[in-house]
Design a protein around this motif. Structure first.
Motif, PDB file in Angstrom:
ATOM      1  N   GLY A  16       0.447   2.687 -13.630  1.00  0.00           N
ATOM      2  CA  GLY A  16       0.382   4.154 -13.684  1.00  0.00           C
ATOM      3  C   GLY A  16      -0.672   4.764 -12.762  1.00  0.00           C
ATOM      4  N   THR A  17      -1.351   3.951 -11.955  1.00  0.00           N
ATOM      5  CA  THR A  17      -2.472   4.489 -11.162  1.00  0.00           C
ATOM      6  C   THR A  17      -2.008   5.404 -10.027  1.00  0.00           C
ATOM      7  OG1 THR A  17      -2.532   2.554  -9.703  1.00  0.00           O
ATOM      8  CG2 THR A  17      -3.971   2.500 -11.639  1.00  0.00           C
ATOM      9  N   ASN A  18      -0.766   5.306  -9.635  1.00  0.00           N
ATOM     10  CA  ASN A  18      -0.235   6.234  -8.643  1.00  0.00           C
ATOM     11  C   ASN A  18       0.737   7.219  -9.296  1.00  0.00           C
ATOM     12  OD1 ASN A  18       1.853   6.162  -5.722  1.00  0.00           O
ATOM     13  ND2 ASN A  18      -0.043   7.279  -5.968  1.00  0.00           N
ATOM     14  N   LEU A  19       1.615   6.711 -10.132  1.00  0.00           N
ATOM     15  CA  LEU A  19       2.656   7.583 -10.703  1.00  0.00           C
ATOM     16  C   LEU A  19       2.053   8.694 -11.565  1.00  0.00           C
ATOM     17  CD1 LEU A  19       5.623   8.227 -11.016  1.00  0.00           C
ATOM     18  CD2 LEU A  19       5.746   6.568 -12.873  1.00  0.00           C
ATOM     19  N   ILE A  20       1.075   8.382 -12.384  1.00  0.00           N
ATOM     20  CA  ILE A  20       0.507   9.416 -13.267  1.00  0.00           C
ATOM     21  C   ILE A  20      -0.185  10.498 -12.424  1.00  0.00           C
ATOM     22  CG2 ILE A  20      -1.180   9.881 -15.111  1.00  0.00           C
ATOM     23  CD1 ILE A  20       1.194   8.412 -16.213  1.00  0.00           C
ATOM     24  N   ASP A  21      -0.898  10.073 -11.370  1.00  0.00           N
ATOM     25  CA  ASP A  21      -1.506  11.067 -10.460  1.00  0.00           C
ATOM     26  C   ASP A  21      -0.435  12.003  -9.905  1.00  0.00           C
ATOM     27  OD1 ASP A  21      -4.109  10.354 -10.607  1.00  0.00           O
ATOM     28  OD2 ASP A  21      -4.238   9.439  -8.611  1.00  0.00           O
ATOM     29  N   LEU A  22       0.654  11.407  -9.445  1.00  0.00           N
ATOM     30  CA  LEU A  22       1.718  12.226  -8.835  1.00  0.00           C
ATOM     31  C   LEU A  22       2.361  13.156  -9.861  1.00  0.00           C
ATOM     32  CD1 LEU A  22       3.250   9.466  -6.534  1.00  0.00           C
ATOM     33  CD2 LEU A  22       2.076  11.538  -5.775  1.00  0.00           C
ATOM     34  N   ALA A  81      -3.784  -1.847 -11.496  1.00  0.00           N
ATOM     35  CA  ALA A  81      -2.683  -1.756 -10.524  1.00  0.00           C
ATOM     36  C   ALA A  81      -1.887  -3.058 -10.481  1.00  0.00           C
ATOM     37  CB  ALA A  81      -3.254  -1.454  -9.140  1.00  0.00           C
ATOM     38  N   SER A  82      -0.572  -2.930 -10.408  1.00  0.00           N
ATOM     39  CA  SER A  82       0.287  -4.123 -10.423  1.00  0.00           C
ATOM     40  C   SER A  82       0.809  -4.432  -9.021  1.00  0.00           C
ATOM     41  CB  SER A  82       1.472  -3.875 -11.357  1.00  0.00           C
ATOM     42  OG  SER A  82       2.289  -2.855 -10.811  1.00  0.00           O
ATOM     43  N   THR A  83       1.305  -5.654  -8.882  1.00  0.00           N
ATOM     44  CA  THR A  83       1.876  -6.085  -7.597  1.00  0.00           C
ATOM     45  C   THR A  83       3.064  -5.203  -7.202  1.00  0.00           C
ATOM     46  OG1 THR A  83       1.156  -8.341  -8.023  1.00  0.00           O
ATOM     47  CG2 THR A  83       2.951  -8.069  -6.436  1.00  0.00           C
ATOM     48  N   GLY A  84       3.991  -5.000  -8.143  1.00  0.00           N
ATOM     49  CA  GLY A  84       5.177  -4.179  -7.834  1.00  0.00           C
ATOM     50  C   GLY A  84       4.795  -2.743  -7.512  1.00  0.00           C
ATOM     51  N   GLY A  85       3.880  -2.183  -8.304  1.00  0.00           N
ATOM     52  CA  GLY A  85       3.454  -0.797  -8.078  1.00  0.00           C
ATOM     53  C   GLY A  85       2.743  -0.632  -6.750  1.00  0.00           C
ATOM     54  N   ASN A  86       2.019  -1.662  -6.339  1.00  0.00           N
ATOM     55  CA  ASN A  86       1.313  -1.567  -5.063  1.00  0.00           C
ATOM     56  C   ASN A  86       2.306  -1.437  -3.903  1.00  0.00           C
ATOM     57  OD1 ASN A  86      -0.212  -2.566  -2.588  1.00  0.00           O
ATOM     58  ND2 ASN A  86      -1.847  -2.352  -4.096  1.00  0.00           N
ATOM     59  N   LEU A  87       3.419  -2.150  -4.002  1.00  0.00           N
ATOM     60  CA  LEU A  87       4.431  -2.078  -2.939  1.00  0.00           C
ATOM     61  C   LEU A  87       5.071  -0.691  -2.877  1.00  0.00           C
ATOM     62  CD1 LEU A  87       4.142  -5.176  -2.915  1.00  0.00           C
ATOM     63  CD2 LEU A  87       6.621  -5.333  -2.874  1.00  0.00           C
ATOM     64  N   LEU A  88       5.091  -0.004  -4.050  1.00  0.00           N
ATOM     65  CA  LEU A  88       5.822   1.263  -4.124  1.00  0.00           C
ATOM     66  C   LEU A  88       4.907   2.477  -4.211  1.00  0.00           C
ATOM     67  CD1 LEU A  88       8.730   0.119  -6.422  1.00  0.00           C
ATOM     68  CD2 LEU A  88       8.763   0.498  -3.974  1.00  0.00           C
ATOM     69  N   GLN A  89       3.605   2.269  -4.051  1.00  0.00           N
ATOM     70  CA  GLN A  89       2.714   3.433  -4.056  1.00  0.00           C
ATOM     71  C   GLN A  89       3.105   4.335  -2.886  1.00  0.00           C
ATOM     72  OE1 GLN A  89      -1.365   2.970  -2.513  1.00  0.00           O
ATOM     73  NE2 GLN A  89      -0.976   0.782  -2.470  1.00  0.00           N
ATOM     74  N   ARG A  90       2.866   5.629  -3.052  1.00  0.00           N
ATOM     75  CA  ARG A  90       3.372   6.580  -2.054  1.00  0.00           C
ATOM     76  C   ARG A  90       2.274   6.979  -1.072  1.00  0.00           C
ATOM     77  NH1 ARG A  90       8.177  10.102  -3.517  1.00  0.00           N
ATOM     78  NH2 ARG A  90       8.708   9.212  -1.488  1.00  0.00           N
ATOM     79  N   PRO A 136       0.255   3.353   2.677  1.00  0.00           N
ATOM     80  CA  PRO A 136      -1.160   3.242   2.303  1.00  0.00           C
ATOM     81  C   PRO A 136      -1.658   1.874   1.840  1.00  0.00           C
ATOM     82  CG  PRO A 136       0.079   4.182   0.504  1.00  0.00           C
ATOM     83  CD  PRO A 136       1.076   3.883   1.587  1.00  0.00           C
ATOM     84  N   SER A 137      -0.780   0.936   1.547  1.00  0.00           N
ATOM     85  CA  SER A 137      -1.240  -0.294   0.866  1.00  0.00           C
ATOM     86  C   SER A 137      -1.968  -1.250   1.803  1.00  0.00           C
ATOM     87  CB  SER A 137      -0.029  -1.015   0.264  1.00  0.00           C
ATOM     88  OG  SER A 137      -0.347  -2.339  -0.069  1.00  0.00           O
ATOM     89  N   ASP A 138      -2.998  -1.911   1.285  1.00  0.00           N
ATOM     90  CA  ASP A 138      -3.645  -3.018   2.010  1.00  0.00           C
ATOM     91  C   ASP A 138      -2.902  -4.321   1.741  1.00  0.00           C
ATOM     92  OD1 ASP A 138      -6.100  -1.836   3.213  1.00  0.00           O
ATOM     93  OD2 ASP A 138      -6.436  -1.241   1.148  1.00  0.00           O
ATOM     94  N   MET A 139      -2.581  -4.549   0.476  1.00  0.00           N
ATOM     95  CA  MET A 139      -1.924  -5.801   0.107  1.00  0.00           C
ATOM     96  C   MET A 139      -0.651  -6.025   0.928  1.00  0.00           C
ATOM     97  SD  MET A 139      -0.898  -6.852  -3.712  1.00  0.00           S
ATOM     98  CE  MET A 139       0.802  -6.781  -3.985  1.00  0.00           C
ATOM     99  N   CYS A 140       0.103  -4.935   1.150  1.00  0.00           N
ATOM    100  CA  CYS A 140       1.382  -5.068   1.858  1.00  0.00           C
ATOM    101  C   CYS A 140       1.190  -5.500   3.316  1.00  0.00           C
ATOM    102  CB  CYS A 140       2.161  -3.756   1.797  1.00  0.00           C
ATOM    103  SG  CYS A 140       2.781  -3.410   0.156  1.00  0.00           S
TER     104      CYS A 140
END
Ligand SMILES: Cc1cc2nc3c(=O)[nH]c(=O)nc-3n(C[C@H](O)[C@H](O)[C@H](O)COP(=O)(O)OP(=O)(O)OC[C@H]3O[C@@H](n4cnc5c(N)ncnc54)[C@H](O)[C@@H]3O)c2cc1C
Ligand code: SF4
Length: 335
Positions: A29-35, A104-113, A159-163
């Motif tokens: 929820g670290t990106n989705l809740i903000d949005l 933050a999760s692996t899947g969410g990191n890939l889909l952060q906006r 924006p992701s570093d992991m990606c």
């Protein structure tokens, strides 16, 4: 915030089945809740996937499978990731803060906006948020925006570093959806903006990320993740470089390079990688590769500085990788 249904899924199949128009999966929820707070996202249904059994890191033949719900902290501090994929570990630790990485999760990191300011400001037009409304970043405030792969419709960066590390390591994304399961090579997962910048990825509606699969580890000795940003911590990359080399004596056998902060997706240039292969691992070779990469750059009104920054970061990243002395995690400056 607007009203929404809340559903907690117990299995991947349940999560996929609960999906419908206006639904969103929620992990950390670290990106989705903000949005949602900014009213950029207004889901009619939140599907909580945090109870799904996707929180494990498992050996898979020669590689490693990281479940979509593995937190960024758990991935970074896993002994197998540290020993076999230190490039990924360093990229994750260069991102966000310890608190955020715990959630933050692996899947969410890939889909952060994207972090484009106009995207977050619902008082402004933005083709990614409201298709067809325009792109005020073009000719506007675009210091943080892309220099590669832009379109007349959007110049946002991913924006992701992991990606960026996952792109260099040629990971695969496993997904499950209404049409079944499939694997997507990392290079095909994220999209360039083209004329539909509202779509960040090639995921189909209702598809859920199940895992990120890493192939055999080939770069544990010669790698670096170099992240350049406005302050030393807790900021997104202006330019970042994931560099991974396999050396044969003093020559480059295999080269992988991915750039962050410069395009709508992790940016790779296969020609530059091919140019390096078979060449001596010297500054001259690295400069030739960097020159080839930045030759394609198209600056906006305020971000021309990224071209020279990227050129120098690529050379430094490759030099660090070749020397086997990855950049200290606390020193992210470039001279
Ligand atoms: C202040 C701040 C600083 C940050 N700095 C950095 C940084 O420097 N570098 C960096 O890389 N990141 C940074 N981040 C971003 C952070 O890494 C992401 O917010 C996080 O990785 C998203 O993961 P999540 O699990 O919280 O995703 P969520 O917010 O839960 O979800 C994000 C999106 O992914 C979708 N989603 C989540 N999981 C799945 C799944 N398994 N399948 C399909 N869809 C899914 C959701 O529907 C949503 O659209 C920062 C964030 C903040 C708030
Ligand atoms: S760059 Fe993309 S995200 Fe930013 S305002 Fe333009 S269309 Fe929107």
């Amino acid at each position: 915030m607007n009203r929404f249904d809340y559903v907690r899924a117990g299995t991947v199949a349940e999560a996929v089945q609960a999906f419908g128009a206006g639904a969103r999966f929620i992990a950390g929820g670290t990106n989705l809740i903000d949005l949602m707070k900014y009213e950029v996202e207004k889901p009619g249904r939140l599907i909580d996937i945090t109870r799904l059994p996707l929180d494990r890191i498992e050996d898979s033949g020669d590689g490693l499978r990281i479940g979509a719900l593995v937190t960024n902290a758990k991935a970074a501090y896993d002994d197998r990731v540290a020993a076999r994929y230190p490039l990924l570990r360093n990229a994750i630790l260069a991102g966000a803060s310890a608190q955020l990485r715990n959630a933050a999760s692996t899947g969410g990191n890939l889909l952060q906006r994207t972090r484009c300011y106009y995207f977050y400001d619902v008082a402004t037009p933005c083709n990614k948020r409201a298709p067809g409304s325009g792109c005020p970043a073009i000719g506007g405030m675009n210091r943080i925006h892309a220099i590669f792969g832009t379109s007349a419709h959007c110049i946002a960066t991913h924006p992701s570093d992991m990606c960026i590390a996952l792109a260099a390591l040629e990971a695969t994304v496993r997904v499950s959806g209404p049409q079944g399961d499939r694997s997507i090579p990392f290079s095909e997962f994220h999209r360039l903006p083209g004329d539909s910048p509202e779509r960040d990825t090639n995921l189909a509606p209702g598809e859920i990320i199940v895992s990120v699969d890493l192939p055999e580890s080939r770069f544990p000795q010669h790698y670096t993740y170099l992240k350049l940003r406005d302050r030393l911590s807790y900021a997104f990359a202006l330019v970042s470089v994931a560099a991974a080399l396999e050396l044969d004596g003093d020559r480059v056998k295999t080269a992988r390079l991915a750039l962050g902060g410069v395009a709508h997706k992790p940016w790779r240039n296969r020609e530059a990688e091919a140019l390096l292969e078979g060449k001596p691992a010297t500054r001259e070779s690295f400069q030739a590769a960097a020159d080839l990469i930045v030759a394609e750059a198209k600056p906006q009104s305020e971000n021309g500085f990224k071209i020279d920054l990227a050129r120098r970061a690529i050379v430094r990243g490759l030099e660090q990788a070749a020397a086997g002395t990855p950049q200290s995690l606390s020193d992210k400056r470039i001279q």
